[in-house]
Motif scaffolding. Structure first.
Motif, mmCIF file in Angstrom:
data_model
loop_
_atom_site.group_PDB
_atom_site.id
_atom_site.type_symbol
_atom_site.label_atom_id
_atom_site.label_comp_id
_atom_site.label_asym_id
_atom_site.label_seq_id
_atom_site.Cartn_x
_atom_site.Cartn_y
_atom_site.Cartn_z
ATOM 1 N N SER A 1 18.408 -8.417 -9.193
ATOM 2 C CA SER A 1 18.967 -8.896 -10.456
ATOM 3 C C SER A 1 17.870 -9.640 -11.219
ATOM 4 N N LEU A 2 18.124 -9.894 -12.500
ATOM 5 C CA LEU A 2 17.135 -10.622 -13.304
ATOM 6 C C LEU A 2 16.845 -12.013 -12.734
ATOM 7 N N PRO A 3 17.875 -12.799 -12.326
ATOM 8 C CA PRO A 3 17.561 -14.116 -11.745
ATOM 9 C C PRO A 3 16.683 -14.023 -10.493
ATOM 10 N N LEU A 4 16.946 -13.029 -9.644
ATOM 11 C CA LEU A 4 16.137 -12.896 -8.432
ATOM 12 C C LEU A 4 14.723 -12.419 -8.771
ATOM 13 N N ALA A 5 14.611 -11.495 -9.734
ATOM 14 C CA ALA A 5 13.287 -11.029 -10.153
ATOM 15 C C ALA A 5 12.473 -12.189 -10.715
ATOM 16 N N LEU A 6 13.126 -13.057 -11.491
ATOM 17 C CA LEU A 6 12.438 -14.237 -12.040
ATOM 18 C C LEU A 6 12.013 -15.187 -10.923
ATOM 19 N N ALA A 7 12.883 -15.343 -9.924
ATOM 20 C CA ALA A 7 12.549 -16.227 -8.805
ATOM 21 C C ALA A 7 11.367 -15.683 -8.016
ATOM 22 N N ILE A 8 11.335 -14.360 -7.840
ATOM 23 C CA ILE A 8 10.204 -13.739 -7.135
ATOM 24 C C ILE A 8 8.919 -13.984 -7.925
ATOM 25 N N ALA A 9 8.994 -13.751 -9.236
ATOM 26 C CA ALA A 9 7.817 -13.948 -10.083
ATOM 27 C C ALA A 9 7.347 -15.400 -10.036
ATOM 28 N N ARG A 10 8.289 -16.332 -10.112
ATOM 29 C CA ARG A 10 7.946 -17.748 -10.082
ATOM 30 C C ARG A 10 7.302 -18.115 -8.746
ATOM 31 N N ASN A 11 7.831 -17.518 -7.680
ATOM 32 C CA ASN A 11 7.307 -17.810 -6.345
ATOM 33 C C ASN A 11 5.827 -17.413 -6.227
ATOM 34 N N PHE A 12 5.460 -16.306 -6.878
ATOM 35 C CA PHE A 12 4.077 -15.836 -6.798
ATOM 36 C C PHE A 12 3.255 -16.263 -8.018
ATOM 37 N N GLU A 13 3.835 -17.118 -8.840
ATOM 38 C CA GLU A 13 3.169 -17.608 -10.054
ATOM 39 C C GLU A 13 2.643 -16.447 -10.886
ATOM 40 N N ALA A 14 3.510 -15.484 -11.094
ATOM 41 C CA ALA A 14 3.153 -14.309 -11.898
ATOM 42 C C ALA A 14 4.313 -14.012 -12.837
ATOM 43 N N SER A 15 4.103 -13.047 -13.726
ATOM 44 C CA SER A 15 5.213 -12.672 -14.610
ATOM 45 C C SER A 15 5.983 -11.519 -13.964
ATOM 46 N N VAL A 16 7.209 -11.330 -14.410
ATOM 47 C CA VAL A 16 8.027 -10.240 -13.872
ATOM 48 C C VAL A 16 7.325 -8.900 -14.110
ATOM 49 N N GLU A 17 6.715 -8.760 -15.291
ATOM 50 C CA GLU A 17 6.041 -7.493 -15.625
ATOM 51 C C GLU A 17 4.844 -7.227 -14.715
ATOM 52 N N ASP A 18 4.254 -8.292 -14.193
ATOM 53 C CA ASP A 18 3.120 -8.106 -13.279
ATOM 54 C C ASP A 18 3.577 -7.580 -11.920
ATOM 55 N N ILE A 19 4.819 -7.862 -11.589
ATOM 56 C CA ILE A 19 5.316 -7.518 -10.247
ATOM 57 C C ILE A 19 6.139 -6.238 -10.257
ATOM 58 N N PHE A 20 6.971 -6.091 -11.269
ATOM 59 C CA PHE A 20 7.835 -4.896 -11.352
ATOM 60 C C PHE A 20 7.307 -3.975 -12.446
ATOM 61 N N ILE A 21 6.916 -2.795 -12.018
ATOM 62 C CA ILE A 21 6.261 -1.854 -12.943
ATOM 63 C C ILE A 21 7.109 -0.585 -13.069
ATOM 64 N N PRO A 22 7.563 -0.262 -14.300
ATOM 65 C CA PRO A 22 8.349 0.971 -14.469
ATOM 66 C C PRO A 22 7.546 2.203 -14.072
ATOM 67 N N GLU A 23 8.223 3.196 -13.502
ATOM 68 C CA GLU A 23 7.562 4.452 -13.132
ATOM 69 C C GLU A 23 6.932 5.062 -14.377
ATOM 70 N N GLY A 24 5.701 5.541 -14.234
ATOM 71 C CA GLY A 24 5.033 6.187 -15.362
ATOM 72 C C GLY A 24 4.088 5.267 -16.090
ATOM 73 N N ASP A 25 4.238 3.943 -15.876
ATOM 74 C CA ASP A 25 3.322 3.003 -16.537
ATOM 75 C C ASP A 25 2.013 2.891 -15.759
#
Lengths: 65, 132
Positions: A41-65
Motif C-alpha cells: 500500500s502507499l503507507p507501507l511503500a512510504l515507510a519502506i522509502a523512509r526506512n532506507f532514506e530514499a524516495s518511493v520512486e527510487d525503490i519502486f520502478i514501473p516495468e519498462g522504465d
C-alpha cells in the motif's frame, strides 16, 4: 513493478525479519514484496522509502522504465 | 498506520469454533440426534485445538487465525473470504434451483440464504461506496 527492496535491505545488513519488524509487517510480507508477488500500500511503500532514506520512486520502478 | 501488523489474539478463531460448534451441537442434541451432537462436539473441539496451535506459528495462516496480521495477510484473508462467499452463494443458488424443481417452485431455506446474501451485498456496497 520492479523494486530494489532486497538490494537496499542487503546493503543495510538487515534480514527480512529485521526489516519486517522495523516496518511493523511480517517477514513473509517483506519476502513477497521483494519477489514482486505483493505490491505494498502507499503507507507501507512510504515507510519502506523512509526506512532506507530514499524516495518511493527510487525503490519502486514501473516495468519498462 | 494502516499497513502495520495487528497483534490479534491466539484464541480468536478457536473461540469462534468453540462457540459456533457448541451452539450447533446443542441444537442437534435438542433435535434428538444425540450421536451426531456428540460427534459435532468432538469435531469442533479438534478443530478449535488445531486452530489454537496453528495460530501460534509464525506464518501467514497463523496471523490470520489470530485475527491479526499485516496488510498483506489481511488482504489474503479478505480474498479467501470472498472466494468462500462465492462458493456459498453458488451452492445456495443451485440448492434453491434443485429445491424449486423438486418442491413445486418452493425454493425453501436456500432462497432465504440467497436473499440474505443479496441484500447484505447491496447494503455493504452502498455503505462502502459512501465511505470511499
Amino acid at each position: 513493478m520492479k523494486n530494489r527492496v532486497s538490494e537496499l535491505r542487503t546493503a543495510a545488513g538487515l534480514s527480512q525479519g529485521e526489516l519486517g519488524k522495523a516496518l511493523g509487517v511480517s517477514r513473509q510480507t517483506i519476502n513477497s514484496i521483494e519477489n514482486g508477488r505483493y505490491l505494498p500500500s502507499l503507507p507501507l511503500a512510504l515507510a519502506i522509502a523512509r526506512n532506507f532514506e530514499a524516495s518511493v520512486e527510487d525503490i519502486f520502478i514501473p516495468e519498462g522504465d | 498506520m494502516s499497513y502495520a501488523q495487528t497483534a490479534g489474539h491466539r484464541g480468536a478463531t478457536a473461540a469462534v469454533l468453540v462457540v459456533g460448534g457448541g451452539g450447533l451441537a446443542v441444537a442437534t442434541w435438542l433435535g434428538g440426534e444425540h450421536g451426531l451432537a456428540l460427534g459435532l462436539v468432538v469435531f469442533y473441539a479438534l478443530a478449535a485445538a488445531a486452530a489454537y496451535f496453528w495460530s501460534g506459528r509464525d506464518s501467514d495462516v497463523g496471523a490470520i487465525l489470530r485475527v491479526g496480521g499485516d496488510e498483506r495477510q489481511r488482504r489474503l484473508d479478505l480474498t479467501a473470504t470472498a472466494y468462500a462467499g462465492l462458493a456459498m452463494a453458488a451452492a445456495a443458488v443451485i440448492g434453491a434451483m434443485v429445491s424449486a424443481a423438486r418442491n413445486h417452485g418452493d425454493i425453501g431455506q436456500y432462497g432465504v440464504i440467497c436473499v440474505v446474501g443479496g441484500v447484505a451485498y447491496v447494503l455493504s456496497l452502498a455503505v462502502l461506496k459512501r465511505r470511499s
